[in-house]
Design a protein around this motif. Structure first.
Motif, PDB file in Angstrom:
ATOM      1  N   ASP A 140       0.831  -1.217   0.000  1.00 31.56           N
ATOM      2  CA  ASP A 140       0.000   0.000   0.000  1.00 31.56           C
ATOM      3  C   ASP A 140       0.861   1.260   0.000  1.00 31.56           C
ATOM      4  OD1 ASP A 140      -2.244  -1.571  -0.016  1.00 31.56           O
ATOM      5  OD2 ASP A 140      -2.640  -1.413   2.137  1.00 31.56           O
ATOM      6  N   ALA A 141       2.004   1.191   0.694  1.00 32.09           N
ATOM      7  CA  ALA A 141       2.888   2.368   0.773  1.00 32.09           C
ATOM      8  C   ALA A 141       3.712   2.557  -0.500  1.00 32.09           C
ATOM      9  CB  ALA A 141       3.823   2.222   1.978  1.00 32.09           C
ATOM     10  N   ALA A 142       4.199   1.448  -1.089  1.00 30.93           N
ATOM     11  CA  ALA A 142       5.187   1.571  -2.175  1.00 30.93           C
ATOM     12  C   ALA A 142       4.654   1.320  -3.580  1.00 30.93           C
ATOM     13  CB  ALA A 142       6.354   0.623  -1.903  1.00 30.93           C
ATOM     14  N   ASN A 143       3.505   0.646  -3.699  1.00 26.31           N
ATOM     15  CA  ASN A 143       3.054   0.302  -5.059  1.00 26.31           C
ATOM     16  C   ASN A 143       2.785   1.518  -5.954  1.00 26.31           C
ATOM     17  OD1 ASN A 143       2.607  -1.972  -6.847  1.00 26.31           O
ATOM     18  ND2 ASN A 143       0.515  -1.212  -6.970  1.00 26.31           N
ATOM     19  N   PRO A 144       2.297   2.653  -5.397  1.00 24.72           N
ATOM     20  CA  PRO A 144       2.147   3.825  -6.274  1.00 24.72           C
ATOM     21  C   PRO A 144       3.484   4.250  -6.909  1.00 24.72           C
ATOM     22  CG  PRO A 144       0.935   4.140  -4.233  1.00 24.72           C
ATOM     23  CD  PRO A 144       1.739   2.899  -4.050  1.00 24.72           C
ATOM     24  N   THR A 145       4.596   3.967  -6.232  1.00 27.56           N
ATOM     25  CA  THR A 145       5.925   4.301  -6.766  1.00 27.56           C
ATOM     26  C   THR A 145       6.354   3.304  -7.845  1.00 27.56           C
ATOM     27  OG1 THR A 145       6.570   5.220  -4.632  1.00 27.56           O
ATOM     28  CG2 THR A 145       8.364   4.637  -6.127  1.00 27.56           C
ATOM     29  N   PHE A 146       6.111   2.009  -7.607  1.00 26.12           N
ATOM     30  CA  PHE A 146       6.644   0.968  -8.496  1.00 26.12           C
ATOM     31  C   PHE A 146       5.670   0.481  -9.561  1.00 26.12           C
ATOM     32  CE2 PHE A 146       9.194   0.240  -4.548  1.00 26.12           C
ATOM     33  CZ  PHE A 146      10.406   0.671  -5.092  1.00 26.12           C
TER      34      PHE A 146
END
Length: 493
Positions: free
Chosen positions: A35-41
């Motif tokens: 939830d924290a990192a998927n918008p980045t990757f």
């Protein structure tokens, strides 16, 4: 609890059984990281929070009763090519819009039977056609690695780019992937992870969206060699629903790890020294040779004379099979439907809107090489070349070579939206130069991280084995892993 996401599968398995933490805690740690990192990757195209927690709770129950399966409570990411019952399965294509199968692929069914937990579906090149994960309908995936002192976004490789990026960025403990011409091994090399393409027929293709049926093979991407061995043991099986799957006993791959390679014959193919190969790839290869020599292996130079024809032959065979396989997507039974004035127009409108550029390019190449007047000149010739490539390997193995060592890729990861690559599809296709022969011959191949380039980006070495001898690959890859050390990206996200 985020440090839980840094555990290897083998470490998490042992600690879950020791009840140091619960499967639900481990799953929640991964879901929080996603939830924290998927918008980045952009590694996941669907996250199955509720399903993951329900599966983890069931794992905790079995762990409590002492009935743990081989992967009990281990959270995995699943490439969007594998059918998962009631869950988004679209091969990262618009043409399968909204498709949720009513059945489970054999591979994922095997994993769930062993107690694994599904975190969600992973991004990929559309219909597995690509070497950079930029052809996805859901957009490009970003590699967790960056060059020293640079903020430039890099590709994670393809087609299993979402799988490789998620494993590398600690967004799943391991992932399923598929390999038609290098789609497991190239992304693994680009992300500092381990990826194995098993022998054709070792893992069932049933319920996996087809690209090129005589080349496709599913396998795992994991953080280390042991984890890849653990995952492959669960993924592999004979399957009556896949007539190309082979009824051979599945060994305990994990047991091969740590065995000596003393006396083993390692072949070094002279044809893999291609024109214009960067010096750092040659240096890495020499390092790999030295490590295996130090471990007691015998190094022999070998010849695979038909290697130079592998790439052109592959780019005839694979698109030909793709054009046949993708003919089923017509807007009639499932997925996207764009209305037309009659049924033929509806087919045309649906396919025009539903398929991306790279997929259309390959369908057109495939249809052309199968058309009357060209079938003999192209497709038949390519199949003959394929037989010769296979014979090259057979001759080398018959001469006593146990395993072949080559580079995995001709370079480290390149930039997202790289202009040179985008302008020249052939340059992109050349990324598969070291990997396609393995698919053409139906052999097993593994990519293992072996070092960093001068910019601090991971590079991989590839080991190629005899048919159904994945054990030797794990055994040899572990020696390289021990000598090279482990690699992980510096966290910037």
């Amino acid at each position: 609890m985020t440090e839980l996401t840094k555990l290897t599968i083998s470490a998490a398995r042992d600690r879950l059984r020791a009840r140091e933490f619960s499967a639900l805690e481990l799953t929640d740690a991964y879901l929080g990281a996603i939830d924290a990192a998927n918008p980045t990757f952009n590694a996941y195209v669907a996250v199955t929070h509720d399903k993951a927690r329900a599966m983890a709770a069931a794992s905790d129950e079995r762990l409590g009763k002492g009935e743990a399966g081989a992967l009990e409570g281990i959270p995995l990411g699943i490439k969007d090519l594998f059918a998962t019952e009631g869950v988004h399965t679209q091969a990262a294509s618009h043409i399968l819009d909204g498709f949720k199968p009513r059945y489970e692929s054999t591979v994922t069914a095997n994993l769930w039977a062993d107690g694994a937990v599904m975190l969600g579906k992973l991004n990929m090149d559309e219909f597995a056609m690509g070497s950079s994960n930029e052809t996805s309908y859901y957009g490009a995936v970003t590699n967790p690695w960056r060059a020293n002192g640079s903020n430039k976004k890099l590709v994670p490789g393809g087609s299993s780019g979402g799988s490789a990026a998620a494993v590398s960025a600690w967004l799943c403990a391991g992932a399923t992937a598929t390999d038609t011409g290098g789609s497991i091994r190239q992304p693994a090399a680009f992300t500092g992870t381990v990826g194995i393409k098993p022998t054709y027929g070792r893992v069932s293709r049933w319920g996996v969206v087809a690209f090129a049926s005589s080349l496709d093979q599913a396998g795992p991407i994991a953080r280390d060699v042991r984890d890849a061995a653990i995952l492959l043991k669960s993924m592999a099986s004979v399957d009556q629903k896949d007539t190309t799957s082979v009824d051979l006993a599945i060994p305990d791959y994990e047991a091969a790890i740590g065995k000596s390679v003393k006396g083993m014959k390692v072949g070094i193919p002279r044809e893999y020294r291609v024109d214009g190969m960067p010096q750092e790839i040659e240096t890495l290869w020499q390092k790999g040779i030295a490590w295996l020599k130090e471990a007691g292996a015998e190094i022999v130079e070998i010849s695979l004379p038909h290697t130079k024809y592998a790439l052109p032959a592959y780019y005839i065979v694979a698109p030909a099979e793709a054009s046949s396989n993708l003919a089923r997507y017509d807007g009639v039974r499932y997925g996207l439907r764009v209305p037309g004035k009659d049924i033929a127009d509806m087919y045309e409108q649906t396919r025009a809107a539903g398929f991306g550029r790279e997929v259309k390019r390959r369908i057109m190449i495939g249809t052309y090489v199968l058309s009357a007047g060209y079938y003999d000149a192209y497709y038949l010739q390519a199949q003959k070349v394929r037989t010769l490539i296979k014979k090259d390997f057979e001759d080398v193995f018959a001469a006593g070579v146990d395993v072949i060592l080559t580079p995995a890729t001709p370079s480290a990861a390149f930039g997202v939206a790289d202009e040179e690559m985008a302008a020249d599809p052939v340059k992109m296709y050349l990324n598969d130069i070291f990997t396609v022969t393995v698919n053409m011959a139906g052999l097993p191949g593994i990519s293992v991280p072996a070092g960093l380039d001068e910019r601090g980006l991971p590079l991989g070495l590839q080991l190629i084995g005899r048919p159904f001898d994945e054990e030797t690959l794990f055994q040899t890859a572990h020696v390289i892993e021990q000598a090279a050390g482990r690699f992980e990206p510096a966290k910037w996200w």
